[in-house]
Design a protein around this motif. Structure first.
Motif, PDB file in Angstrom:
ATOM      1  N   ALA A   1       0.844  -1.202   0.000  1.00 62.30           N
ATOM      2  CA  ALA A   1       0.000   0.000   0.000  1.00 62.30           C
ATOM      3  C   ALA A   1       0.870   1.240   0.000  1.00 62.30           C
ATOM      4  O   ALA A   1       1.790   1.354   0.788  1.00 62.30           O
ATOM      5  CB  ALA A   1      -0.902   0.003   1.222  1.00 62.30           C
TER       6      ALA A   1
ATOM      7  N   ALA B   1      -1.366   7.605   0.629  1.00 61.30           N
ATOM      8  CA  ALA B   1      -2.096   8.496  -0.265  1.00 61.30           C
ATOM      9  C   ALA B   1      -1.707   9.945  -0.008  1.00 61.30           C
ATOM     10  O   ALA B   1      -1.203  10.299   1.052  1.00 61.30           O
ATOM     11  CB  ALA B   1      -3.598   8.319  -0.046  1.00 61.30           C
TER      12      ALA B   1
ATOM     13  N   PRO C   1      -5.671  12.002   3.360  1.00 64.50           N
ATOM     14  CA  PRO C   1      -6.211  10.937   4.191  1.00 64.50           C
ATOM     15  C   PRO C   1      -7.369  10.212   3.514  1.00 64.50           C
ATOM     16  O   PRO C   1      -8.145  10.807   2.759  1.00 64.50           O
ATOM     17  CB  PRO C   1      -6.680  11.686   5.443  1.00 64.50           C
ATOM     18  CG  PRO C   1      -5.857  12.929   5.470  1.00 64.50           C
ATOM     19  CD  PRO C   1      -5.656  13.300   4.024  1.00 64.50           C
ATOM     20  N   VAL C   2      -7.480   8.916   3.777  1.00 65.16           N
ATOM     21  CA  VAL C   2      -8.545   8.101   3.218  1.00 65.16           C
ATOM     22  C   VAL C   2      -9.692   8.044   4.211  1.00 65.16           C
ATOM     23  O   VAL C   2      -9.489   7.817   5.411  1.00 65.16           O
ATOM     24  CB  VAL C   2      -8.027   6.684   2.909  1.00 65.16           C
ATOM     25  CG1 VAL C   2      -9.165   5.793   2.425  1.00 65.16           C
ATOM     26  CG2 VAL C   2      -6.906   6.742   1.883  1.00 65.16           C
ATOM     27  N   ALA C   3     -10.911   8.258   3.751  1.00 64.12           N
ATOM     28  CA  ALA C   3     -12.086   8.189   4.616  1.00 64.12           C
ATOM     29  C   ALA C   3     -12.638   6.770   4.605  1.00 64.12           C
ATOM     30  O   ALA C   3     -12.860   6.192   3.542  1.00 64.12           O
ATOM     31  CB  ALA C   3     -13.143   9.174   4.142  1.00 64.12           C
ATOM     32  N   LEU C   4     -12.853   6.199   5.787  1.00 59.42           N
ATOM     33  CA  LEU C   4     -13.372   4.845   5.900  1.00 59.42           C
ATOM     34  C   LEU C   4     -14.616   4.847   6.773  1.00 59.42           C
ATOM     35  O   LEU C   4     -14.713   5.618   7.738  1.00 59.42           O
ATOM     36  CB  LEU C   4     -12.316   3.925   6.511  1.00 59.42           C
ATOM     37  CG  LEU C   4     -11.006   3.774   5.713  1.00 59.42           C
ATOM     38  CD1 LEU C   4      -9.988   2.990   6.526  1.00 59.42           C
ATOM     39  CD2 LEU C   4     -11.263   3.081   4.395  1.00 59.42           C
TER      40      LEU C   4
ATOM     41  N   GLU D   1      -3.873   8.036  11.037  1.00 57.22           N
ATOM     42  CA  GLU D   1      -4.496   8.594   9.832  1.00 57.22           C
ATOM     43  C   GLU D   1      -4.442   7.526   8.755  1.00 57.22           C
ATOM     44  O   GLU D   1      -3.379   6.928   8.517  1.00 57.22           O
ATOM     45  CB  GLU D   1      -3.734   9.841   9.399  1.00 57.22           C
ATOM     46  CG  GLU D   1      -4.386  10.621   8.275  1.00 57.22           C
ATOM     47  CD  GLU D   1      -3.633  11.923   8.017  1.00 57.22           C
ATOM     48  OE1 GLU D   1      -2.602  11.879   7.312  1.00 57.22           O
ATOM     49  OE2 GLU D   1      -4.068  12.969   8.523  1.00 57.22           O
ATOM     50  N   ALA D   2      -5.572   7.258   8.114  1.00 60.10           N
ATOM     51  CA  ALA D   2      -5.634   6.195   7.110  1.00 60.10           C
ATOM     52  C   ALA D   2      -4.884   6.601   5.852  1.00 60.10           C
ATOM     53  O   ALA D   2      -5.183   7.624   5.234  1.00 60.10           O
ATOM     54  CB  ALA D   2      -7.081   5.871   6.774  1.00 60.10           C
ATOM     55  N   ALA D   3      -3.889   5.782   5.479  1.00 57.16           N
ATOM     56  CA  ALA D   3      -3.166   5.995   4.232  1.00 57.16           C
ATOM     57  C   ALA D   3      -3.737   5.125   3.119  1.00 57.16           C
ATOM     58  O   ALA D   3      -3.495   5.377   1.938  1.00 57.16           O
ATOM     59  CB  ALA D   3      -1.681   5.683   4.426  1.00 57.16           C
ATOM     60  N   SER D   4      -4.476   4.106   3.499  1.00 55.60           N
ATOM     61  CA  SER D   4      -5.183   3.224   2.571  1.00 55.60           C
ATOM     62  C   SER D   4      -6.243   2.519   3.400  1.00 55.60           C
ATOM     63  O   SER D   4      -6.300   2.694   4.627  1.00 55.60           O
ATOM     64  CB  SER D   4      -4.201   2.219   1.940  1.00 55.60           C
ATOM     65  OG  SER D   4      -4.014   1.108   2.784  1.00 55.60           O
ATOM     66  N   PRO D   5      -7.083   1.706   2.783  1.00 50.57           N
ATOM     67  CA  PRO D   5      -8.097   1.011   3.584  1.00 50.57           C
ATOM     68  C   PRO D   5      -7.530   0.093   4.664  1.00 50.57           C
ATOM     69  O   PRO D   5      -8.242  -0.263   5.600  1.00 50.57           O
ATOM     70  CB  PRO D   5      -8.875   0.203   2.529  1.00 50.57           C
ATOM     71  CG  PRO D   5      -8.743   1.029   1.282  1.00 50.57           C
ATOM     72  CD  PRO D   5      -7.337   1.563   1.335  1.00 50.57           C
TER      73      PRO D   5
END
Length: 477
Positions: A382, A385, A388-391, A433-437
């Motif tokens: 991965a 990004a 930040p990725v929203a989940l 912080e989400a960098a990918s799912p």
């Protein structure tokens, strides 16, 4: 509190390998009816096949129960270019399993009165720099509590040292002038440097090369005919080649001069010989009863002398476990002992597997007639990004739980208001912080946590990425 996240108790897998402690699942299974040896062998083989099929293992497995070998088998290829299969007697580099041999050799000399555990480094190597040489004892070296910087982690190790033959004095010079990382005896920190020093001390006291002392004191008396210091072992068709995974498949690992790992990781062996070694440790042929007790008595963070030792809950049983692992240029290894039930697990891999900790955990569960966890499939790399990725909360909730890297070190994952928070044993909580799912960056710490699923699609593992190392932790709650 320092924002380092990685505690001293966390063992990072380096060039020569390092101990990763066994996790026993917390959910106890009911006691099952005994199964036949043939049935047990089939169950064990089926489980290993899952790892082989998933590309997570190729090598040799030996499993013993109640003092009897139940499974002894090779999987995959020992040499891909020559199409030679791994077999029960294939020879592998065992990396840091070497340390238990070095520790035993030191304790043999202690039994003979030629070394003292409270003896200082300068008692045996008078030219070693002071004041460190006057402060560090053999006990500190054996238990990784000396505070020595690891020579394999030094900046020029990979570019200038790893592929160049070295004398023990040259290896010692790589770290002897560096400042200690902490006062000897105050902390645990896994360092190959300590076992290099032990090898140099053995040579000085005995007046013989380490390889010769090993043959005379360990291999020959115990009839370990396929175990030797790598540089003196003759060419043999039974020797496995080491491989590393790449985008184009497995390729032969870059070479390493085997005088470099030395007394910390330069021995080759077979599953059969390692089982004989384990059996020898059950008696007093190798060491006196007092020294054998020292070999397996933890000093700090579960580490004894060349072994980790701890208790684990296996269903209704609590068992004492002794183990160590190793990893070196294309090879990975594990040796696990449960003395009470005379159980031994030997795993020797020749394709840089990072899944041996999970494999040996599952094999132990099979021995105790508990359902093993399915292999955790490797996730696609991965890339962080740009934003930040929203989940959604449902996805985040699948990551919530407790993940264990060692019996005394866990990472707890929580979800609040659409964010993931992680907290390690004895440390403060960190927001991520989400960098990918599946990949999350810790705020304020140069580290990431990644979540991996098993074949059933369940989140079963957290992987801590920090300092160039990838440390897996099984989900336990």
């Amino acid at each position: 509190m320092k924002n380092t996240f990685l505690p001293a108790a966390l063992f990072c897998l380096g060039l020569l390998g390092s101990p990763a402690l066994l996790h026993a699942q917390t959910a106890a299974a009911p006691t099952a009816s005994p199964v036949s040896k043939a049935t047990m062998a089939q169950q064990l083989d089926d489980y290993v096949r899952q790892y082989e099929k998933a590309g997570l293992f190729q090598g040799t497995v030996l499993v013993a129960d109640q003092g009897k070998v139940v499974l002894e088998k090779g999987y995959g290829l020992a040499n891909r270019e020559k199409n030679i299969a791994n077999a029960a007697d294939t020879k592998f580099r065992i990396g840091s399993l070497t340390k238990q041999f070095t520790a035993a050799m030191v304790l043999q000399l202690v039994d003979k009165g030629q070394l003292k555990l409270d003896g200082k480094v300068t008692d045996y190597l008078p030219n070693y720099p002071k004041p460190a040489g006057d402060q560090i004892t053999l006990h500190h070296l054996l238990s990784h509590t000396a505070g020595l910087p690891d020579y394999t982690a030094q900046p020029k190790f990979v570019t200038e040292v790893m592929r160049t033959p070295q004398e023990p004095t040259q290896l010692v010079a790589l770290f002897s002038a560096l400042p200690l990382e902490f006062a000897p005896g105050t902390k645990f920190s896994y360092s190959n440097s300590g076992y290099v020093l032990l090898g140099a001390i053995i040579e000085k006291v005995m007046g013989k090369p380490y390889a010769q002392v090993f043959q005379e004191n360990i291999a020959r008396p115990l009839k370990l005919k396929d175990t030797a210091y790598d540089t003196v072992e003759p060419a043999d068709q039974r020797r496995a080649a080491g491989y590393v995974p790449t985008a184009n498949g497995l390729v032969k690992t870059p070479p390493i001069a085997m005088t470099v790992p030395y007394a910390a990781g330069a021995i080759t062996s077979t599953a059969q010989d390692l089982y004989r070694w384990s059996q020898a440790l059950d008696g007093t042929k190798v060491l006196s009863a007092a020294s054998k007790k020292l070999l397996f008595t933890p000093v700090k963070d579960g580490y004894a002398y060349g072994w980790t030792a701890f208790t684990a809950k296996m269903g209704p049983d609590t068992v004492a476990v002794q183990e160590h692992n190793g990893g070196i240029n294309g090879f990975a290894s594990y040796l696990v002992r449960v003395p009470k039930s005379q159980q031994v697990i030997v795993l020797l891999d020749n394709h840089s597997s990072k899944a041996l900790a999970d494999l040996r955990r599952g094999l132990l569960r099979v021995l105790y007639q508990q359902a093993p966890v399915a292999p955790v499939l490797p996730a696609a790399p991965a890339s962080p990004a740009a934003a930040p990725v929203a989940l959604d909360a449902a996805t985040l909730n699948t990551y919530v739980g407790v993940y264990e890297l060692a019996p005394t070190f866990r990472i707890t994952v929580r979800q609040r208001e659409g964010k993931i928070f992680v907290q390690a044993t004895g440390q403060k909580e960190f927001e991520t912080e989400a960098a990918s799912p599946v990949l999350f960056t810790l705020k304020g710490v140069p580290a990431q946590v990644e979540f991996a699923k098993n074949a059933k699609g369940e989140v079963a593992q957290l992987i801590l990425h920090q300092g160039g190392h990838d440390q897996p932790a099984a989900k336990v709650e």
